[in-house]
Design an enzyme around this catalytic site. Structure first.
Site, PDB file in Angstrom:
ATOM      1  CG  ASP A 220      -5.923 -15.530  -1.785  1.00 52.04           C
ATOM      2  OD1 ASP A 220      -6.481 -14.412  -1.839  1.00 52.04           O
ATOM      3  OD2 ASP A 220      -5.992 -16.259  -0.776  1.00 52.04           O
TER       4      ASP A 220
ATOM      5  NE  ARG B 205      -3.806   2.162   2.313  1.00 55.87           N
ATOM      6  CZ  ARG B 205      -4.024   2.881   3.411  1.00 55.87           C
ATOM      7  NH1 ARG B 205      -3.445   2.550   4.545  1.00 55.87           N
ATOM      8  NH2 ARG B 205      -4.803   3.934   3.367  1.00 55.87           N
TER       9      ARG B 205
ATOM     10  CG  HIS C 221      -7.977  -3.374  -1.545  1.00 54.76           C
ATOM     11  ND1 HIS C 221      -8.992  -2.489  -1.734  1.00 54.76           N
ATOM     12  CD2 HIS C 221      -6.871  -2.607  -1.313  1.00 54.76           C
ATOM     13  CE1 HIS C 221      -8.533  -1.239  -1.639  1.00 54.76           C
ATOM     14  NE2 HIS C 221      -7.255  -1.287  -1.391  1.00 54.76           N
TER      15      HIS C 221
ATOM     16  CG  ASN D 296      -1.307   8.909   7.421  1.00 57.01           C
ATOM     17  OD1 ASN D 296      -2.230   8.331   7.964  1.00 57.01           O
ATOM     18  ND2 ASN D 296      -0.522   9.700   8.075  1.00 57.01           N
TER      19      ASN D 296
ATOM     20  CG  HIS E  93      -1.062   5.602  -0.168  1.00 50.11           C
ATOM     21  ND1 HIS E  93      -1.661   6.206   0.902  1.00 50.11           N
ATOM     22  CD2 HIS E  93      -1.978   4.732  -0.656  1.00 50.11           C
ATOM     23  CE1 HIS E  93      -2.895   5.737   1.058  1.00 50.11           C
ATOM     24  NE2 HIS E  93      -3.100   4.833   0.128  1.00 50.11           N
TER      25      HIS E  93
END
Ligand code: HEM
Ligand SMILES: *[C@@H]1O[C@H](CO)[C@@H](O)[C@H](O)[C@H]1NC(C)=O
Ligand SMILES: *[C@@H]1O[C@H](CO)[C@@H](O)[C@H](O)[C@H]1NC(C)=O
Length: 321
Positions: A249, A63, A192, A95, A67
């Site tokens: 996965d 992540r 995600h 953040n 960002h």
């Protein structure tokens, strides 16, 4: 002597395998082969150790790279600490819960020992994200290196990050502005498959939270009740995006099919006919997800990279030199 010959062989095969390709902005696959031959190994082993002691760090590193790249380009600007004269990107509400900074510091320290002033923080972050995906069970992709670190990190720039309540059409437009098509956007959202979100990031979908007072119709009603319960403990409560939050996965896409996606921006990918087919394809075929995820990540890692005098190699990833 034998060692040198070995090294020569290694470099040669490296050049052949990578086809000595040059990327925009002078980035190259084998950028560190002569400058800092241990760079890749140091990143890999440090990320591996971090992952073994805390598997959830893989999500943090991935992540953080996203960002970094979406704000001011992949230039390590997300790593900069605020100073008394400057509020940095990392102190933006966006953040929220970024983590893994210590892993980057650890890698940087080792690399400064081995080859001072050579490996940029932006490259470290890009490599660390790649290795995090791999150690979490995901695919492996090669990335070009040679990014320079930026000298700007401002809280107001984080406006460029996508908000969790965007719908598919808005996401397609926003990612389109950065050069991604809808399929690449859906593949990147598959990140995600790792990690968690806090209730504050999806409470807009639950009862009693917004003005309409309705549960998001795209959300499974039983799952909505579970979330409602969990979130009664407070905004900071964490919920995993899918049932296997430390494994890279395709379970994330399966969750979307069950209307059990966490964020509006997740579930919308299934709700919208324009992206639903892609979600279904990835849910059915993990190999296809991996195949699309790899080049999309390479592309993301090339967003507005800095080279030459446009940037520097930071000595400390938290401070501009
Ligand atoms: C499509 C637009 C996207 C939106 C709106 C979005 C938004 C968010 C939000 C709100 C969270 C949870 C923050 C929290 O509550 O703590 C999150 C977590 C996360 N995001 Fe995204 N994201 C997007 C795309 C991406 C992309 C492209 C990547 C990487 C390639 C990514 C990687 C992650 C990861 C790994 C987490 C879990 C972090 C952790 O557990 O520490 N996201 N995202
Ligand atoms: C993120 O920003 C908040 C303020 O919005 C700040 O309190 C927090 O320390 C920041 N987190 C990190 C990891 O820098
Ligand atoms: C997506 O959001 C935009 C802006 O809020 C809105 O105009 C549009 O109707 C929405 N699309 C869908 C499919 O909900």
């Amino acid at each position: 002597m034998v060692m040198y010959r070995f090294l020569g062989f290694f470099i040669l095969t490296g050049l052949i395998l990578s086809g000595a390709r040059f990327y925009a902005d002078g980035l190259r696959m084998e950028y560190y082969i002569m400058r800092c031959p241990m760079a890749d190994n140091i990143v890999k082993s440090t990320v591996n150790n971090a992952f073994r002691s805390d598997p959830s760090l893989a999500a943090g590193l991935l992540r953080m790279h996203f960002h970094d790249c979406f704000v001011e380009g992949c230039d390590g600007s997300i790593l900069i600490d605020s100073t008394k004269d400057n509020t940095a990107e990392k102190d933006s509400p966006a953040n929220l819960s970024l983590r893994g900074y210590e892993v980057i510091d650890d890698i940087k320290e080792q690399l400064e020992d081995q080859c001072p002033g050579v490996v940029s923080c932006a490259d470290i972050l890009a490599m660390a994200a790649r290795d995090a995906v791999f150690f979490a069970g995901g695919p492996y992709y090669e990335i070009p290196k040679g990014r320079k670190d930026g000298r700007r990190s401002k809280i107001e720039d984080t406006i460029r990050l996508p908000a969790p309540f965007l719908n598919s059409t808005e996401l397609i437009r926003l990612f389109g502005q950065r050069g991604f098509n809808a399929q690449e956007m859906v593949a990147l959202s598959g990140a995600h498959t790792l990690g968690v979100a806090r209730c504050s990031s999806f409470k807009n979908r639950l009862k009693n939270f917004d003005s309409t007072n309705d549960v998001d119709p795209a959300l499974d009603s039983n799952f909505a009740k579970t979330l409602q319960n969990t979130c009664s403990a407070g905004d900071k409560t964490e919920v995993a995006f899918d049932a296997t939050s430390n494994s890279f996965d395709n379970a994330y896409y399966n969750a979307l099919q069950r209307k059990a996606g966490l964020l509006t921006s997740d579930q919308t990918l299934f709700a919208n006919p324009r992206t639903r087919n892609i979600v279904n394809a990835y849910a059915m075929n993990q190999a296809m997800f991996f195949l699309d995820f790899n080049p999309a990540m390479v592309k993301m890692g090339l967003l507005d990279v800095k080279e030459g005098n446009n940037g520097e190699v930071r000595q400390d990833c938290r401070k501009i030199n």
